[in-house]
Design a protein around this motif. Structure first.
Motif, mmCIF file in Angstrom:
data_model
loop_
_atom_site.group_PDB
_atom_site.id
_atom_site.type_symbol
_atom_site.label_atom_id
_atom_site.label_comp_id
_atom_site.label_asym_id
_atom_site.label_seq_id
_atom_site.Cartn_x
_atom_site.Cartn_y
_atom_site.Cartn_z
ATOM 1 N N THR A 13 -11.218 6.504 -8.340
ATOM 2 C CA THR A 13 -10.888 5.333 -7.522
ATOM 3 C C THR A 13 -10.333 4.204 -8.389
ATOM 4 O OG1 THR A 13 -12.624 5.873 -5.929
ATOM 5 C CG2 THR A 13 -11.794 3.615 -5.916
ATOM 6 N N ALA A 14 -11.024 3.922 -9.488
ATOM 7 C CA ALA A 14 -10.580 2.855 -10.385
ATOM 8 C C ALA A 14 -9.202 3.150 -10.958
ATOM 9 C CB ALA A 14 -11.600 2.671 -11.510
ATOM 10 N N ALA A 20 -1.884 2.080 -8.716
ATOM 11 C CA ALA A 20 -1.172 1.518 -7.562
ATOM 12 C C ALA A 20 -0.652 0.124 -7.859
ATOM 13 C CB ALA A 20 -2.097 1.495 -6.349
ATOM 14 N N VAL A 21 -1.463 -0.686 -8.551
ATOM 15 C CA VAL A 21 -1.041 -2.044 -8.903
ATOM 16 C C VAL A 21 0.166 -2.005 -9.835
ATOM 17 C CG1 VAL A 21 -1.702 -4.167 -10.096
ATOM 18 C CG2 VAL A 21 -3.329 -3.035 -8.553
ATOM 19 N N TRP A 26 0.130 -5.644 -5.648
ATOM 20 C CA TRP A 26 -1.065 -5.724 -4.806
ATOM 21 C C TRP A 26 -0.840 -5.161 -3.417
ATOM 22 C CZ3 TRP A 26 -5.403 -6.235 -7.158
ATOM 23 C CH2 TRP A 26 -5.467 -6.924 -8.374
ATOM 24 N N THR A 27 0.398 -5.119 -2.961
ATOM 25 C CA THR A 27 0.680 -4.473 -1.676
ATOM 26 C C THR A 27 0.364 -2.986 -1.745
ATOM 27 O OG1 THR A 27 2.455 -6.058 -1.190
ATOM 28 C CG2 THR A 27 2.453 -3.983 0.044
ATOM 29 N N ALA A 33 -5.886 1.677 -0.823
ATOM 30 C CA ALA A 33 -7.264 1.478 -0.364
ATOM 31 C C ALA A 33 -7.412 1.900 1.101
ATOM 32 C CB ALA A 33 -7.661 0.014 -0.546
ATOM 33 N N ILE A 34 -6.451 1.519 1.942
ATOM 34 C CA ILE A 34 -6.491 1.887 3.362
ATOM 35 C C ILE A 34 -6.400 3.401 3.535
ATOM 36 C CG2 ILE A 34 -5.223 1.732 5.544
ATOM 37 C CD1 ILE A 34 -4.421 -1.120 4.719
ATOM 38 N N LEU A 35 -5.502 4.028 2.782
ATOM 39 C CA LEU A 35 -5.352 5.482 2.871
ATOM 40 C C LEU A 35 -6.628 6.201 2.436
ATOM 41 C CD1 LEU A 35 -1.714 5.978 1.513
ATOM 42 C CD2 LEU A 35 -2.505 6.378 3.834
ATOM 43 N N SER A 36 -7.315 5.663 1.440
ATOM 44 C CA SER A 36 -8.565 6.270 0.977
ATOM 45 C C SER A 36 -9.610 6.257 2.077
ATOM 46 C CB SER A 36 -9.092 5.523 -0.254
ATOM 47 O OG SER A 36 -8.153 5.521 -1.300
#
Length: 379
Positions: A13-14, A20-21, A26-27, A33-36
């Protein structure tokens, strides 16, 4: 225990969120995060069913499930699978499909959407067979007794689940498949749905049949080994090993991977409602897949399925609902929130029923309660 089981999930996750960043700011962080969360909510029933199979494996194969299995789930189903679908449906080469996914994301999403009828038919039939074989089996513990008792009697008819699955497929091909939803409108996909559905049915019968066969063989070998150990204890001879354990575990592992693939169809397709960026999709769904696997192992090690006996029932009813939803989505769009909530509600209901059952058993075993007896779930 919690950190040991979910440690790799936390680490992935980390790393995934940091990646992703760096990839899209940050978008991208928010999308991943939403997909997870989407993947975890859609696949909780997958974890419960997986746990019922994984508990039959030894510690070695549980580790294989968490290592090799994760690589297959993350890179195979969440990254490679959508590209392969596009390559086949658009008759492109693998390199061209990857280039399309990275450079022309709108066109890539369109092609995946157009391939949805075949994906839904394959996955829907595979999951439907799992559900039918479960409800037609006569089990000692029944959750919805008013429904499961008569179905268990019907299950004595040979090949009933296959016949029902084929009828469902035939009806689907003549109804929803004739107006399949595509990117550019609607089209008749009856032949495609029939072929894909039959392929899903065949896949279930081959993989499920082999895993069941070797599981039975393993149980026979374990019984013989137990007898041999008793004989060895009397005569002083060395003990023998179970030779079929590895082969049996391998086919059960293969069955788990095909099962996970079928569960991931709705997550992969649903992810396009959030993003058509294949990199973000792989990161988000990959993180979710890791948690599902860790949750599976946690359920096994904690003995949760033994303590809450209706959880497996609830998960299989969720599988049946998901199979129907997949077939319906051939023509109609269904929000992923609804799909996820159906599974959560059914599993939550089965958990609540299990808690009620445990309380009733505890009360029966109290002072003056007498011997332990099986109690109804109350539903």
């Amino acid at each position: 225990m919690l950190l040991k089981t979910f440690g790799w999930s936390f680490a992935v996750t980390a790393l995934g969120l940091v990646a992703a960043v760096f990839y899209g700011g940050w978008t991208a962080f928010g999308i991943v995060a939403i997909l997870s969360v989407l993947e975890i909510s859609l696949s909780f029933d997958n974890a419960v069913v997986n746990a019922g199979i994984l508990k039959k494996m030894n510690a070695f194969w549980q580790k294989i499930f968490l290592t090799v299995g994760v690589l297959i789930a993350v890179f195979g189903m969440r990254l490679v699978f959508p590209v392969v679908i596009v390559a086949i449906s658009a008759q492109l080469g693998p390199i061209e499909a990857v280039d399309l996914a990275l450079t022309d994301k709108d066109r890539y999403q369109q092609l995946v959407t157009d391939a949805h009828p075949s994906i839904a038919a394959f996955g829907g039939m595979f999951l439907l067979m799992i559900f039918l074989d479960f409800i037609f089996e006569d089990r000692d513990i029944k959750w919805l007794q008013w429904l499961e008792r008569p179905l268990a009697k019907l299950g004595k008819v040979d090949m009933l689940s296959v016949c029902i699955a084929l009828i469902v497929l035939l009806v689907s091909s003549m109804t929803v498949a004739t107006h399949a939803h595509l990117h550019a409108g609607h089209a008749d996909k009856a032949e495609t749905v029939l072929i894909s559905g039959i392929a899903g049915l065949i896949t279930y019968m081959i993989v499920g049949g082999l895993s069941g066969y070797f599981e039975d063989k393993l149980e026979e070998e374990e019984d013989r080994e137990h007898e041999a150990e008793e004989e060895a204890a009397r005569t002083g001879k060395p003990k023998s090993a179970v030779a079929l354990a590895g082969k049996a575990a391998f086919f059960m592992f293969l069955y788990l991977e095909v099962l996970d693939a079928s569960f991931s169809f709705d997550g992969v397709i649903g992810a396009f409602a959030i993003t058509n960026d294949i990199v973000l999709m792989a990161l988000g769904l990959g993180i979710g897949a890791m948690y599902v696997r860790s949750l599976t192992v946690y359920l096994v090690r904690q003995g949760t399925l033994d303590d809450y006996v209706y959880l497996e029932h609830g998960a299989h009813y969720a599988i049946g609902a998901l199979a129907v939803i997949l077939l319906v989505t051939i023509q109609y769009e269904i929000n992923e929130i609804i799909t996820g909530l159906v599974g959560v509600v059914l599993i939550g209901w089965s958990f609540w029923s299990s808690v009620r059952r445990n309380k009733a058993l505890a009360a029966a075993e109290g002072p003056g309660g007498g011997e332990k007896a099986e109690v109804s779930s109350g539903v």
